[in-house]
Write an enzyme that holds these catalytic residues in place. Structure first.
Site, short mmCIF file in Angstrom:
data_model
loop_
_atom_site.label_atom_id
_atom_site.label_comp_id
_atom_site.label_asym_id
_atom_site.label_seq_id
_atom_site.Cartn_x
_atom_site.Cartn_y
_atom_site.Cartn_z
N CYS A 15 20.26 37.66 13.02
CA CYS A 15 19.08 38.30 12.46
C CYS A 15 19.40 39.78 12.34
O CYS A 15 20.36 40.25 12.96
CB CYS A 15 17.88 38.11 13.39
N CYS A 60 16.98 42.27 12.96
CA CYS A 60 15.94 43.12 13.54
C CYS A 60 16.44 44.10 14.61
O CYS A 60 15.87 45.16 14.79
CB CYS A 60 14.77 42.29 14.07
N CYS A 120 13.34 42.12 10.07
CA CYS A 120 14.45 41.16 10.21
C CYS A 120 15.38 41.15 9.01
O CYS A 120 16.30 40.31 8.95
CB CYS A 120 13.88 39.77 10.46
N LYS A 144 9.22 29.03 12.95
CA LYS A 144 9.00 30.20 13.80
C LYS A 144 7.74 30.91 13.35
O LYS A 144 7.67 31.42 12.23
CB LYS A 144 10.21 31.13 13.70
N ARG A 160 11.06 41.97 22.29
CA ARG A 160 11.25 43.10 21.37
C ARG A 160 11.67 44.37 22.11
O ARG A 160 12.34 45.23 21.53
CB ARG A 160 10.00 43.33 20.53
N ARG A 215 5.51 41.04 10.89
CA ARG A 215 6.45 40.10 10.29
C ARG A 215 5.75 38.99 9.50
O ARG A 215 6.33 37.94 9.25
CB ARG A 215 7.31 39.47 11.39
N LYS A 217 9.07 27.55 17.60
CA LYS A 217 9.00 28.75 18.42
C LYS A 217 7.72 29.51 18.10
O LYS A 217 7.47 29.70 16.91
CB LYS A 217 10.22 29.60 18.10
N SER A 221 9.71 34.86 25.38
CA SER A 221 9.59 35.86 26.43
C SER A 221 8.17 35.98 26.98
O SER A 221 7.97 36.10 28.19
CB SER A 221 10.08 37.21 25.90
N TYR A 224 14.40 31.28 29.40
CA TYR A 224 14.98 32.33 30.24
C TYR A 224 15.14 31.85 31.68
O TYR A 224 15.81 32.51 32.47
CB TYR A 224 14.09 33.59 30.18
C1 PBG Z 1 14.24 38.07 16.20
C2 PBG Z 1 13.79 37.19 17.29
C3 PBG Z 1 12.59 37.25 18.03
C4 PBG Z 1 12.72 36.32 19.05
C5 PBG Z 1 13.94 35.67 18.90
N1 PBG Z 1 14.60 36.20 17.79
C6 PBG Z 1 11.44 38.16 17.94
C7 PBG Z 1 10.75 38.43 16.69
O1 PBG Z 1 10.80 37.65 15.73
O2 PBG Z 1 10.13 39.48 16.65
C8 PBG Z 1 11.70 36.11 20.13
C9 PBG Z 1 12.18 35.51 21.39
C10 PBG Z 1 11.31 35.74 22.57
O3 PBG Z 1 10.21 36.31 22.52
O4 PBG Z 1 11.75 35.33 23.66
N2 PBG Z 1 14.04 37.71 14.92
#
Ligand code: PBG
Length: 324
Positions: free
Chosen positions: A115, A117, A125, A192, A202, A218, A249, A275, A314
């Site tokens: 990605c 980002c 992204c 996602k 983030r 996003r 996700k 997270s 995690y």
């Molecule tokens: C990036 C990405 C994100 C996550 C995984 N890859 C965050 C987002 O899209 O802002 C989130 C993973 C998490 O919160 O554990 N594109």
């Protein structure tokens, strides 16, 4: 006819064990790792005890410790020092993959998030147009292909694109095949959603969209939580384009989606316990309001019941201690 008793099968631990449904296995879990370029000392993530932004060397020692307790599957996130807007280099990530593979060989399974980002100065992204109000699809996809190739070249086992551009799975598959990386897997973040549960990530990946952007969030590329049909269309498309594994996700708010898409699209499904989900359990348990281990196991059981094969969490390394 006697009265029906549903409690007869719940009366002892032995009977409970005999009739139990599928339970989550640590063997089907993937441990995320953040590797930060130029960092001198590893930092614990805000709200996420025992999860770190690793330095180049602490990442290696973490993997060594993880292997000792049985964790062998990782998802790497690379946080480069330099940010840009159109030109990006992926040599930092490639170097980490090479080092890890050199040290641990095929005893580790390495996935890499792909990605932009963490690499863009605005935190989106992908690459923005001149007006700064749109993420340009084609330019972004071709840059993602460069990342995928350099990671595959470095020995990465699985490319995991999380950007949400159109057509990236097909393009990455084609590029990988052309360069001879036919055995490299693609795990697509197909489904996602835009979510409030990505907060701690983030911070870890230094990837939040900046406030001064015209494009605030996003929502022009990640899924709308109300649109189950969009989830199905994404899953079907990414399967057609050559994804090996599909993902939903976050996990907990989207169990119904996971159930539906995993019934409809017959590839292995991963779920990402993001997270914010991890942090929520940590906060509750720190406040003495839940048991961390049992709360995680309850969520993992829900993911499995809803159709997940793979759980990205995690707490994968904790699962190996908790579940025998
Ligand atoms: C990036 C990405 C994100 C996550 C995984 N890859 C965050 C987002 O899209 O802002 C989130 C993973 C998490 O919160 O554990 N594109």
């Amino acid at each position: 006819m006697g009265e029906i008793s549903l409690r007869r099968l719940r009366q002892s631990q032995q009977i409970q064990e005999l009739v139990r449904g599928r339970t989550p296995s640590p063997l089907q879990m993937i441990q995320p790792l953040f590797v930060v370029e130029g960092l001198n000392q590893r930092e614990e993530l805000p709200g996420m005890p025992q999860v770190y932004r690793d330095t180049e060397s602490s990442a290696l020692s973490q993997i060594e410790r993880d292997l000792r307790v049985g964790v062998s599957k990782f998802l790497l996130f690379f946080v480069p020092k330099e940010k840009g807007s159109v030109d990006f280099r992926f040599d930092f990530g490639a170097r980490q993959i090479e080092k890890i593979k050199k040290e641990f060989g095929s005893s580790v399974f390495l996935g890499s998030d792909v990605c932009l980002c963490s690499s863009t100065e605005h935190g989106h992204c992908g690459i923005l147009n001149a007006q700064g109000d749109h993420v340009e699809n084609e330019k972004t996809v071709s840059t993602l292909c460069q990342a995928a190739i350099s990671y595959a070249q470095a020995g990465c086992d699985c490319i995991a694109p999380s950007d949400m551009m159109d057509g990236r799975i097909g393009a990455i598959r084609k590029n990988l095949d052309q360069k001879g990386h036919r055995r490299t897997l693609i795990m697509s973040y197909a489904v996602k959603f835009r979510s409030q549960f990505y907060g701690p990530f983030r911070v870890a990946a230094d990837s939040a969209p900046k406030n001064e952007n015209k494009l605030k969030d996003r929502s022009t590329y990640q899924l709308d939580p109300t649109r189950l049909d969009d989830a199905l269309l994404c899953a079907e498309r990414d399967a057609r384009e050559g994804a090996d594994i599909l993902m939903v996700k976050p996990g907990l708010p989207y169990l119904d989606v996971l159930k539906t898409v995993s019934e409809q699209v017959k590839l292995p499904w991963a779920v990402y316990q993001v997270s914010g989900e991890y942090a929520a359990i940590s906060l509750l348990s720190q406040a003495g309001l839940t048991n961390e281990q049992k709360a995680h196991e309850e969520l993992w059981t829900a993911y499995v019941r809803a159709g997940a094969s793979i759980i990205i969490t995690y707490a994968a390394r904790l699962a190996h201690q908790w579940i025998q």
